[in-house]
Design a protein around this motif. Structure first.
Motif, PDB file in Angstrom:
ATOM      1  N   LEU A  44      10.634 -15.886   7.561  1.00 17.18           N
ATOM      2  CA  LEU A  44       9.991 -17.193   7.653  1.00 17.18           C
ATOM      3  C   LEU A  44       8.713 -17.114   8.493  1.00 17.18           C
ATOM      4  O   LEU A  44       7.643 -17.582   8.073  1.00 17.18           O
ATOM      5  CB  LEU A  44      10.961 -18.215   8.250  1.00 17.18           C
ATOM      6  CG  LEU A  44      10.459 -19.634   8.376  1.00 17.18           C
ATOM      7  CD1 LEU A  44      10.370 -20.263   6.991  1.00 17.18           C
ATOM      8  CD2 LEU A  44      11.385 -20.440   9.260  1.00 17.18           C
ATOM      9  N   PHE A  45       8.812 -16.506   9.685  1.00 17.60           N
ATOM     10  CA  PHE A  45       7.640 -16.375  10.545  1.00 17.60           C
ATOM     11  C   PHE A  45       6.590 -15.453   9.918  1.00 17.60           C
ATOM     12  O   PHE A  45       5.391 -15.696  10.043  1.00 17.60           O
ATOM     13  CB  PHE A  45       8.041 -15.871  11.937  1.00 17.60           C
ATOM     14  CG  PHE A  45       8.592 -16.941  12.827  1.00 17.60           C
ATOM     15  CD1 PHE A  45       7.764 -17.890  13.403  1.00 17.60           C
ATOM     16  CD2 PHE A  45       9.952 -17.013  13.093  1.00 17.60           C
ATOM     17  CE1 PHE A  45       8.268 -18.883  14.223  1.00 17.60           C
ATOM     18  CE2 PHE A  45      10.472 -17.994  13.912  1.00 17.60           C
ATOM     19  CZ  PHE A  45       9.624 -18.941  14.478  1.00 17.60           C
ATOM     20  N   LEU A  46       7.035 -14.387   9.243  1.00 21.39           N
ATOM     21  CA  LEU A  46       6.091 -13.491   8.585  1.00 21.39           C
ATOM     22  C   LEU A  46       5.332 -14.224   7.481  1.00 21.39           C
ATOM     23  O   LEU A  46       4.106 -14.089   7.362  1.00 21.39           O
ATOM     24  CB  LEU A  46       6.815 -12.272   8.005  1.00 21.39           C
ATOM     25  CG  LEU A  46       5.945 -11.294   7.206  1.00 21.39           C
ATOM     26  CD1 LEU A  46       4.878 -10.661   8.082  1.00 21.39           C
ATOM     27  CD2 LEU A  46       6.822 -10.234   6.555  1.00 21.39           C
ATOM     28  N   SER A  47       6.035 -15.011   6.691  1.00 22.11           N
ATOM     29  CA  SER A  47       5.351 -15.725   5.596  1.00 22.11           C
ATOM     30  C   SER A  47       4.352 -16.735   6.148  1.00 22.11           C
ATOM     31  O   SER A  47       3.270 -16.918   5.574  1.00 22.11           O
ATOM     32  CB  SER A  47       6.369 -16.407   4.684  1.00 22.11           C
ATOM     33  OG  SER A  47       7.025 -17.457   5.350  1.00 22.11           O
ATOM     34  N   TYR A  48       4.682 -17.360   7.275  1.00 22.94           N
ATOM     35  CA  TYR A  48       3.724 -18.294   7.897  1.00 22.94           C
ATOM     36  C   TYR A  48       2.484 -17.541   8.379  1.00 22.94           C
ATOM     37  O   TYR A  48       1.353 -17.991   8.165  1.00 22.94           O
ATOM     38  CB  TYR A  48       4.390 -19.041   9.049  1.00 22.94           C
ATOM     39  CG  TYR A  48       3.446 -19.983   9.747  1.00 22.94           C
ATOM     40  CD1 TYR A  48       3.109 -21.203   9.176  1.00 22.94           C
ATOM     41  CD2 TYR A  48       2.871 -19.644  10.963  1.00 22.94           C
ATOM     42  CE1 TYR A  48       2.216 -22.066   9.797  1.00 22.94           C
ATOM     43  CE2 TYR A  48       1.982 -20.492  11.592  1.00 22.94           C
ATOM     44  CZ  TYR A  48       1.655 -21.703  11.011  1.00 22.94           C
ATOM     45  OH  TYR A  48       0.771 -22.544  11.631  1.00 22.94           O
ATOM     46  N   ALA A  49       2.689 -16.394   9.018  1.00 22.03           N
ATOM     47  CA  ALA A  49       1.562 -15.616   9.527  1.00 22.03           C
ATOM     48  C   ALA A  49       0.666 -15.126   8.396  1.00 22.03           C
ATOM     49  O   ALA A  49      -0.558 -15.061   8.537  1.00 22.03           O
ATOM     50  CB  ALA A  49       2.073 -14.432  10.350  1.00 22.03           C
ATOM     51  N   MET A  50       1.270 -14.808   7.254  1.00 21.36           N
ATOM     52  CA  MET A  50       0.502 -14.269   6.132  1.00 21.36           C
ATOM     53  C   MET A  50      -0.338 -15.331   5.427  1.00 21.36           C
ATOM     54  O   MET A  50      -1.164 -14.993   4.576  1.00 21.36           O
ATOM     55  CB  MET A  50       1.435 -13.566   5.142  1.00 21.36           C
ATOM     56  CG  MET A  50       1.921 -12.240   5.676  1.00 21.36           C
ATOM     57  SD  MET A  50       3.120 -11.403   4.623  1.00 21.36           S
ATOM     58  CE  MET A  50       2.252 -11.269   3.089  1.00 21.36           C
ATOM     59  N   LYS A  51      -0.182 -16.578   5.779  1.00 24.88           N
ATOM     60  CA  LYS A  51      -1.062 -17.610   5.230  1.00 24.88           C
ATOM     61  C   LYS A  51      -2.471 -17.475   5.797  1.00 24.88           C
ATOM     62  O   LYS A  51      -3.433 -17.914   5.167  1.00 24.88           O
ATOM     63  CB  LYS A  51      -0.511 -19.008   5.520  1.00 24.88           C
ATOM     64  CG  LYS A  51       0.740 -19.327   4.737  1.00 24.88           C
ATOM     65  CD  LYS A  51       1.246 -20.707   5.026  1.00 24.88           C
ATOM     66  CE  LYS A  51       2.510 -20.953   4.202  1.00 24.88           C
ATOM     67  NZ  LYS A  51       3.047 -22.280   4.422  1.00 24.88           N
ATOM     68  N   THR A  52      -2.570 -16.867   6.983  1.00 24.30           N
ATOM     69  CA  THR A  52      -3.866 -16.712   7.642  1.00 24.30           C
ATOM     70  C   THR A  52      -4.302 -15.256   7.715  1.00 24.30           C
ATOM     71  O   THR A  52      -5.460 -14.945   7.470  1.00 24.30           O
ATOM     72  CB  THR A  52      -3.795 -17.282   9.081  1.00 24.30           C
ATOM     73  OG1 THR A  52      -3.351 -18.625   9.016  1.00 24.30           O
ATOM     74  CG2 THR A  52      -5.140 -17.223   9.762  1.00 24.30           C
ATOM     75  N   PRO A  54      -4.440 -11.127   6.808  1.00 29.00           N
ATOM     76  CA  PRO A  54      -4.354 -10.288   5.609  1.00 29.00           C
ATOM     77  C   PRO A  54      -2.956  -9.678   5.481  1.00 29.00           C
ATOM     78  O   PRO A  54      -2.329  -9.310   6.480  1.00 29.00           O
ATOM     79  CB  PRO A  54      -5.389  -9.191   5.852  1.00 29.00           C
ATOM     80  CG  PRO A  54      -6.257  -9.673   6.954  1.00 29.00           C
ATOM     81  CD  PRO A  54      -5.454 -10.660   7.739  1.00 29.00           C
ATOM     82  N   MET A  55      -2.490  -9.565   4.248  1.00 31.82           N
ATOM     83  CA  MET A  55      -1.130  -9.077   3.995  1.00 31.82           C
ATOM     84  C   MET A  55      -0.894  -7.699   4.609  1.00 31.82           C
ATOM     85  O   MET A  55       0.121  -7.463   5.253  1.00 31.82           O
ATOM     86  CB  MET A  55      -0.856  -9.016   2.496  1.00 31.82           C
ATOM     87  CG  MET A  55       0.519  -8.475   2.171  1.00 31.82           C
ATOM     88  SD  MET A  55       0.739  -8.010   0.458  1.00 31.82           S
ATOM     89  CE  MET A  55      -0.403  -6.683   0.282  1.00 31.82           C
ATOM     90  N   GLY A  56      -1.817  -6.769   4.396  1.00 31.11           N
ATOM     91  CA  GLY A  56      -1.633  -5.408   4.899  1.00 31.11           C
ATOM     92  C   GLY A  56      -1.521  -5.363   6.408  1.00 31.11           C
ATOM     93  O   GLY A  56      -0.674  -4.663   6.964  1.00 31.11           O
ATOM     94  N   THR A  57      -2.362  -6.110   7.089  1.00 27.04           N
ATOM     95  CA  THR A  57      -2.326  -6.148   8.551  1.00 27.04           C
ATOM     96  C   THR A  57      -1.037  -6.779   9.040  1.00 27.04           C
ATOM     97  O   THR A  57      -0.364  -6.241   9.921  1.00 27.04           O
ATOM     98  CB  THR A  57      -3.533  -6.937   9.096  1.00 27.04           C
ATOM     99  OG1 THR A  57      -4.734  -6.310   8.644  1.00 27.04           O
ATOM    100  CG2 THR A  57      -3.522  -6.990  10.606  1.00 27.04           C
ATOM    101  N   ALA A  58      -0.677  -7.921   8.472  1.00 27.71           N
ATOM    102  CA  ALA A  58       0.536  -8.619   8.910  1.00 27.71           C
ATOM    103  C   ALA A  58       1.774  -7.764   8.683  1.00 27.71           C
ATOM    104  O   ALA A  58       2.630  -7.632   9.567  1.00 27.71           O
ATOM    105  CB  ALA A  58       0.667  -9.954   8.179  1.00 27.71           C
ATOM    106  N   TYR A  59       1.856  -7.145   7.513  1.00 32.45           N
ATOM    107  CA  TYR A  59       3.033  -6.340   7.196  1.00 32.45           C
ATOM    108  C   TYR A  59       3.109  -5.111   8.095  1.00 32.45           C
ATOM    109  O   TYR A  59       4.184  -4.755   8.584  1.00 32.45           O
ATOM    110  CB  TYR A  59       3.020  -5.931   5.726  1.00 32.45           C
ATOM    111  CG  TYR A  59       4.244  -5.147   5.335  1.00 32.45           C
ATOM    112  CD1 TYR A  59       5.478  -5.776   5.211  1.00 32.45           C
ATOM    113  CD2 TYR A  59       4.178  -3.776   5.133  1.00 32.45           C
ATOM    114  CE1 TYR A  59       6.610  -5.058   4.879  1.00 32.45           C
ATOM    115  CE2 TYR A  59       5.301  -3.048   4.788  1.00 32.45           C
ATOM    116  CZ  TYR A  59       6.519  -3.693   4.667  1.00 32.45           C
ATOM    117  OH  TYR A  59       7.640  -2.986   4.343  1.00 32.45           O
TER     118      TYR A  59
END
Length: 104
Positions: A44-52, A54-59
Motif C-alpha cells: 500500500l505504501f509502495l503504491s502511494y510512493a510510486m504515484k510520485t 519513478p518506478m525503478g527508483t521506488a522499487y
C-alpha cells in the motif's frame, strides 16, 4: 511525502519478513494475519510512493530497505552471522539506495 511513504513501505517489508520467520517457528493464525498485514501495508505504501517517484527508483529503494533490514533483523534477533563481509554487502545496498535518492 512520497519518500516518507517509501520508508514506511520498507519498514513494513521488514516486518513482513520477520513474520515469515515467525510463521516458520509458530504455525498459527496470528502469524499468518501479521504476515499478510505487514506485506499488505508495505504494498500500500509502495503504491502511494510510486504515484510520485519513478518506478525503478521506488522499487530499488523498497527492496533495498527490505533486504538490508531483513538481514539486520536476522543478525540482531535470530542469531545469524555478523561477519564483516555481510556488513559490507549490506552497506553497499544501503549506499546504492542513498545514491538513487540523491540523483532522483
Amino acid at each position: 511525502m512520497a519518500w516518507i511513504s517509501l520508508i514506511f513501505a520498507g519498514l513494513f517489508e521488514m516486518f513482513g519478513v520477520a513474520m515469515m520467520n515467525r510463521l516458520n517457528q509458530k504455525r498459527n493464525w496470528q502469524s499468518v494475519v501479521l504476515l499478510v498485514l505487514g506485506f499488505g501495508a508495505s504494498f500500500l505504501f509502495l503504491s502511494y510512493a510510486m504515484k510520485t517517484l519513478p518506478m525503478g527508483t521506488a522499487y530499488a529503494i523498497w527492496t533495498g530497505i527490505g533486504a538490508s533490514g531483513g538481514a539486520l533483523l536476522g543478525m540482531f534477533f535470530y542469531g545469524e552471522s555478523k561477519d564483516w563481509k555481510r556488513v559490507v554487502c549490506i552497506s553497499m545496498v544501503l549506499g546504492s539506495a542513498i545514491g538513487l535518492k540523491l540523483i532522483s
